[in-house]
Design a protein around this motif. Structure first.
Motif, PDB file in Angstrom:
ATOM      1  N   LEU A  38      27.783 -27.096  36.621  1.00  0.00           N
ATOM      2  CA  LEU A  38      27.286 -27.308  35.954  1.00  0.00           C
ATOM      3  C   LEU A  38      26.850 -26.371  34.580  1.00  0.00           C
ATOM      4  O   LEU A  38      27.462 -25.314  34.833  1.00  0.00           O
TER       5      LEU A  38
ATOM      6  N   THR B 155      23.120 -29.850  40.847  1.00  0.00           N
ATOM      7  CA  THR B 155      24.717 -29.875  40.949  1.00  0.00           C
ATOM      8  C   THR B 155      25.091 -29.527  42.151  1.00  0.00           C
ATOM      9  O   THR B 155      26.124 -29.391  42.809  1.00  0.00           O
TER      10      THR B 155
ATOM     11  N   LEU C  21      25.262 -38.523  37.374  1.00  0.00           N
ATOM     12  CA  LEU C  21      26.333 -37.922  38.583  1.00  0.00           C
ATOM     13  C   LEU C  21      27.443 -39.737  39.040  1.00  0.00           C
ATOM     14  O   LEU C  21      27.868 -39.783  39.997  1.00  0.00           O
TER      15      LEU C  21
ATOM     16  N   GLY D 275      30.942 -33.895  36.832  1.00  0.00           N
ATOM     17  CA  GLY D 275      29.737 -32.433  36.272  1.00  0.00           C
ATOM     18  C   GLY D 275      28.227 -32.561  35.541  1.00  0.00           C
ATOM     19  O   GLY D 275      28.967 -33.747  34.873  1.00  0.00           O
TER      20      GLY D 275
END
Length: 343
Positions: free
Chosen positions: A200, A193, A161, A167
């Motif tokens: 996710l 997330t 990330l 994502g």
């Protein structure tokens, strides 16, 4: 990575061959099921069953390892502009069996790609496709029941990330139906997330199409092909997107495959929460073997089957996911756009 994917494919084919041997020993139930699938494929899809702009494409590793150029990104953006694709699942792994991910070695151009897509195709999200083979069916493989391993998977997810991904998309195979370790890693990474404000998503196994049929490959090879509908729902409740790998079905006829996709779509719709995106996979590749007959598993049949399964349900969080960019032909893209986007 390619050799690992090929090894998974060979194992799946063994399971499918053994499963077909079992099914052929009981021709009456098999014949009745074939008739039922053909019925699922009859009729005209609803005019409401069209793209909601929530489609996706799985992208290969070349986008993050330096093989692709700015011209490739420009061409990709032009391609996507004619579709309903909102998400790209770009292969940014694979994870090591211990859950770690050597970023500098595996995806040195990831930041370049995420930045390039954000400029060339605003509104398209780039998710990091991460996964591994998992125990107990694969040994050596990742042990998702191990908290230390799950912690490393979470740390690896945070690291990608930081490369600019929008994502996380997990593809762990083969996850046994009812696996608690898989649910646990989803819970843990979803906390990450959610804090980052990104989705996710997960590549999901198909749903058991007949009562306890999954017991057969489990008994023969300790490798289940399907999830129970209840387990599928449990996974769906832990993510923002669930993409069914609705291919490699061993169906020998296009009508049977299309009916199978229609059935899988209906089963998945029943247990996927309204707020979760449900995507059905499209087989944009050619193989002919006991697991996947190229003349039967077509994009056209998958699109039509998904539309029939969707019907008039009204679910807006629904889409199709193309597998995979580096094998998809113009014919595959046309079948997707004309069958789903332009209706």
């Amino acid at each position: 990575m390619k050799r690992r994917w090929q090894r998974w494919s060979r194992r799946r084919r063994v399971v499918v061959v053994l499963l077909l041997v079992f099914l052929l020993a009981v021709p009456v139930p098999l014949g009745a099921y074939a008739v039922a699938l053909r019925v699922h494929y009859t009729g005209d899809p609803s005019s409401q069953a069209i793209s909601r702009g929530r489609d996706a494409v799985w992208l290969g590793h070349a986008w993050v390892d330096g093989r692709k150029t700015s011209a490739d990104v420009t061409a990709l953006a032009a391609r996507l502009a004619k579709t309903g694709v909102r998400d790209l699942y770009v292969h940014a792994g694979p994870l090591e069996h211990d859950g770690t991910l050597p970023l500098a070695e595996v995806s040195p151009k990831a930041r370049w790609f995420t930045d390039a897509v954000s400029k060339a195709a605003p509104g398209v999200r780039v998710q990091a496709w991460l996964g591994d083979i998992v125990q107990p069916a694969k040994n050596p493989g990742m042990d998702l029941d191990d908290q230390v391993v799950r912690d490393r998977v979470t740390a690896s997810s945070a690291a990608v990330l930081d490369q600019g991904f929008d994502g996380i998309h997990f593809d762990f195979e083969p996850v046994h139906s009812e696996s608690r370790g898989f649910l646990a890693v989803l819970d843990q990474v979803h906390e990450l997330t959610a804090r980052r404000g990104v989705p996710l998503s997960v590549a999901a196994a198909q749903i058991d199409p007949l009562w306890n049929l999954n017991a057969v490959p489990l008994a023969i090879a300790d490798e289940g092909k399907w999830w129970s509908q209840e387990y599928f729902g449990a996974v769906a409740r832990r993510v923002e997107q669930i993409a069914v790998m609705s291919y490699d079905t061993a169906m020998p006829l296009e009508s049977l495959y299309g009916g199978y996709v229609a059935q899988q779509t209906s089963l998945a719709l029943e247990v996927t929460p309204d707020h979760v995106d449900l995507l059905m996979g499209l087989p944009a590749y050619w193989e002919s073997n006991p697991s996947h007959w190229g003349h039967a598993e077509t994009v056209e049949a998958a699109v039509r089957g998904a539309r029939l399964g969707l019907g008039t349900s009204g679910k807006q969080n629904f889409g199709l996911a193309i597998y995979v960019d580096f094998t998809a032909t113009e014919q595959h893209w046309t079948a997707y756009t004309e069958g789903w986007v332009r209706k």
